[in-house]
Design a protein around this motif. Structure first.
Motif, PDB file in Angstrom:
ATOM      1  N   ASP A 180      22.039   5.552 -42.581  1.00  0.00           N
ATOM      2  CA  ASP A 180      21.136   5.460 -41.430  1.00  0.00           C
ATOM      3  C   ASP A 180      19.740   5.939 -41.797  1.00  0.00           C
ATOM      4  O   ASP A 180      18.730   5.310 -41.423  1.00  0.00           O
ATOM      5  N   LEU A 181      19.649   7.029 -42.552  1.00  0.00           N
ATOM      6  CA  LEU A 181      18.334   7.513 -42.985  1.00  0.00           C
ATOM      7  C   LEU A 181      17.646   6.510 -43.906  1.00  0.00           C
ATOM      8  O   LEU A 181      16.425   6.309 -43.826  1.00  0.00           O
ATOM      9  N   ARG A 182      18.419   5.876 -44.764  1.00  0.00           N
ATOM     10  CA  ARG A 182      17.831   4.879 -45.666  1.00  0.00           C
ATOM     11  C   ARG A 182      17.306   3.678 -44.879  1.00  0.00           C
ATOM     12  O   ARG A 182      16.225   3.155 -45.184  1.00  0.00           O
ATOM     13  N   LYS A 183      18.066   3.281 -43.872  1.00  0.00           N
ATOM     14  CA  LYS A 183      17.626   2.150 -43.052  1.00  0.00           C
ATOM     15  C   LYS A 183      16.333   2.485 -42.311  1.00  0.00           C
ATOM     16  O   LYS A 183      15.405   1.671 -42.254  1.00  0.00           O
ATOM     17  N   THR A 184      16.253   3.706 -41.765  1.00  0.00           N
ATOM     18  CA  THR A 184      15.040   4.131 -41.065  1.00  0.00           C
ATOM     19  C   THR A 184      13.868   4.239 -42.034  1.00  0.00           C
ATOM     20  O   THR A 184      12.740   3.815 -41.724  1.00  0.00           O
ATOM     21  N   GLN A 185      14.110   4.762 -43.227  1.00  0.00           N
ATOM     22  CA  GLN A 185      13.036   4.899 -44.215  1.00  0.00           C
ATOM     23  C   GLN A 185      12.538   3.526 -44.670  1.00  0.00           C
ATOM     24  O   GLN A 185      11.326   3.320 -44.822  1.00  0.00           O
ATOM     25  N   ASP A 186      13.443   2.576 -44.878  1.00  0.00           N
ATOM     26  CA  ASP A 186      13.020   1.220 -45.247  1.00  0.00           C
ATOM     27  C   ASP A 186      12.176   0.592 -44.153  1.00  0.00           C
ATOM     28  O   ASP A 186      11.188  -0.090 -44.434  1.00  0.00           O
ATOM     29  N   CYS A 187      12.544   0.838 -42.897  1.00  0.00           N
ATOM     30  CA  CYS A 187      11.788   0.292 -41.765  1.00  0.00           C
ATOM     31  C   CYS A 187      10.371   0.864 -41.743  1.00  0.00           C
ATOM     32  O   CYS A 187       9.393   0.132 -41.571  1.00  0.00           O
ATOM     33  N   VAL A 188      10.251   2.176 -41.935  1.00  0.00           N
ATOM     34  CA  VAL A 188       8.939   2.824 -41.917  1.00  0.00           C
ATOM     35  C   VAL A 188       8.093   2.349 -43.082  1.00  0.00           C
ATOM     36  O   VAL A 188       6.886   2.085 -42.942  1.00  0.00           O
ATOM     37  N   LEU A 189       8.693   2.202 -44.271  1.00  0.00           N
ATOM     38  CA  LEU A 189       7.935   1.781 -45.445  1.00  0.00           C
ATOM     39  C   LEU A 189       7.461   0.334 -45.344  1.00  0.00           C
ATOM     40  O   LEU A 189       6.513  -0.048 -46.028  1.00  0.00           O
ATOM     41  N   MET A 190       8.119  -0.467 -44.502  1.00  0.00           N
ATOM     42  CA  MET A 190       7.651  -1.845 -44.280  1.00  0.00           C
ATOM     43  C   MET A 190       6.480  -1.893 -43.319  1.00  0.00           C
ATOM     44  O   MET A 190       5.867  -2.938 -43.127  1.00  0.00           O
ATOM     45  N   GLY A 191       6.152  -0.767 -42.679  1.00  0.00           N
ATOM     46  CA  GLY A 191       5.004  -0.712 -41.789  1.00  0.00           C
ATOM     47  C   GLY A 191       5.348  -0.968 -40.337  1.00  0.00           C
ATOM     48  O   GLY A 191       4.439  -1.092 -39.501  1.00  0.00           O
ATOM     49  N   ARG A 192       6.591  -1.041 -40.003  1.00  0.00           N
ATOM     50  CA  ARG A 192       6.982  -1.280 -38.612  1.00  0.00           C
ATOM     51  C   ARG A 192       6.836   0.002 -37.797  1.00  0.00           C
ATOM     52  O   ARG A 192       6.870   1.100 -38.325  1.00  0.00           O
ATOM     53  N   ARG A 193       6.656  -0.140 -36.487  1.00  0.00           N
ATOM     54  CA  ARG A 193       6.454   1.031 -35.640  1.00  0.00           C
ATOM     55  C   ARG A 193       7.631   1.305 -34.705  1.00  0.00           C
ATOM     56  O   ARG A 193       7.656   2.318 -34.044  1.00  0.00           O
ATOM     57  N   ASP A 194       8.586   0.415 -34.660  1.00  0.00           N
ATOM     58  CA  ASP A 194       9.708   0.585 -33.736  1.00  0.00           C
ATOM     59  C   ASP A 194      10.972   1.025 -34.479  1.00  0.00           C
ATOM     60  O   ASP A 194      12.060   0.558 -34.195  1.00  0.00           O
ATOM     61  N   CYS A 195      10.830   1.939 -35.412  1.00  0.00           N
ATOM     62  CA  CYS A 195      11.952   2.331 -36.271  1.00  0.00           C
ATOM     63  C   CYS A 195      12.804   3.441 -35.679  1.00  0.00           C
ATOM     64  O   CYS A 195      13.999   3.531 -35.960  1.00  0.00           O
ATOM     65  N   ALA A 196      12.208   4.307 -34.891  1.00  0.00           N
ATOM     66  CA  ALA A 196      12.940   5.458 -34.378  1.00  0.00           C
ATOM     67  C   ALA A 196      13.905   5.049 -33.279  1.00  0.00           C
ATOM     68  O   ALA A 196      13.594   4.204 -32.445  1.00  0.00           O
ATOM     69  N   ARG A 197      15.072   5.667 -33.295  1.00  0.00           N
ATOM     70  CA  ARG A 197      16.040   5.413 -32.230  1.00  0.00           C
ATOM     71  C   ARG A 197      15.662   6.234 -31.010  1.00  0.00           C
ATOM     72  O   ARG A 197      15.337   7.409 -31.123  1.00  0.00           O
ATOM     73  N   ILE A 198      15.758   5.617 -29.884  1.00  0.00           N
ATOM     74  CA  ILE A 198      15.502   6.321 -28.623  1.00  0.00           C
ATOM     75  C   ILE A 198      16.825   6.370 -27.886  1.00  0.00           C
ATOM     76  O   ILE A 198      17.376   5.336 -27.514  1.00  0.00           O
ATOM     77  N   SER A 199      17.329   7.567 -27.711  1.00  0.00           N
ATOM     78  CA  SER A 199      18.592   7.690 -27.016  1.00  0.00           C
ATOM     79  C   SER A 199      18.342   7.830 -25.519  1.00  0.00           C
ATOM     80  O   SER A 199      17.518   8.625 -25.085  1.00  0.00           O
TER      81      SER A 199
END
Length: 113
Positions: A89-108
């Motif tokens: 899960d951390l790797r997926k979030t880090q890949d999302c951030v490194l691609m420049g996307r802004r909607d990477c964080a999960r909102i519970s």
């Protein structure tokens, strides 16, 4: 350049070697054993590890040890799975951030009631 010399003895250099009475036949020692004629070492007898038949088996202790070992194995497996999922899960979030996307964080979202 450093030149390496091949070893000529089984013992490392500088170590203390005790004289082998079998290699030096001229030296007489009072308690010297004659050299062994067999090439294989004597096989150790396993009878010292056997228990007498009349001694009872502690079944309760053995079962408790087995249950404790099983619980430890299950806990270790669960921790390993949790750790693998967390790292993925951390790797997926880090890949999302490194691609420049802004909607990477999960909102519970918790229901309000």
């Amino acid at each position: 350049m450093l030149k390496f010399r091949p070893r000529t003895s089984a013992h490392p250099p500088g170590g203390r070697e005790e004289p082998d009475p079998t290699k030096t036949p001229n030296i007489k020692t009072p308690n010297a054993k004659p050299p062994s004629t067999s090439t294989s070492p004597a096989v150790n007898d396993l009878s010292r590890y056997e228990r007498p038949r009349d001694e009872g088996d502690d079944f309760r202790h053995r079962m408790l040890a087995n249950v404790a070992a099983l619980a430890f194995t299950v806990a270790l497996t669960a921790i390993g799975i949790w750790l693998a999922v967390s790292i993925a899960d951390l790797r997926k979030t880090q890949d999302c951030v490194l691609m420049g996307r802004r909607d990477c964080a999960r909102i519970s979202v918790t229901p309000q009631g």
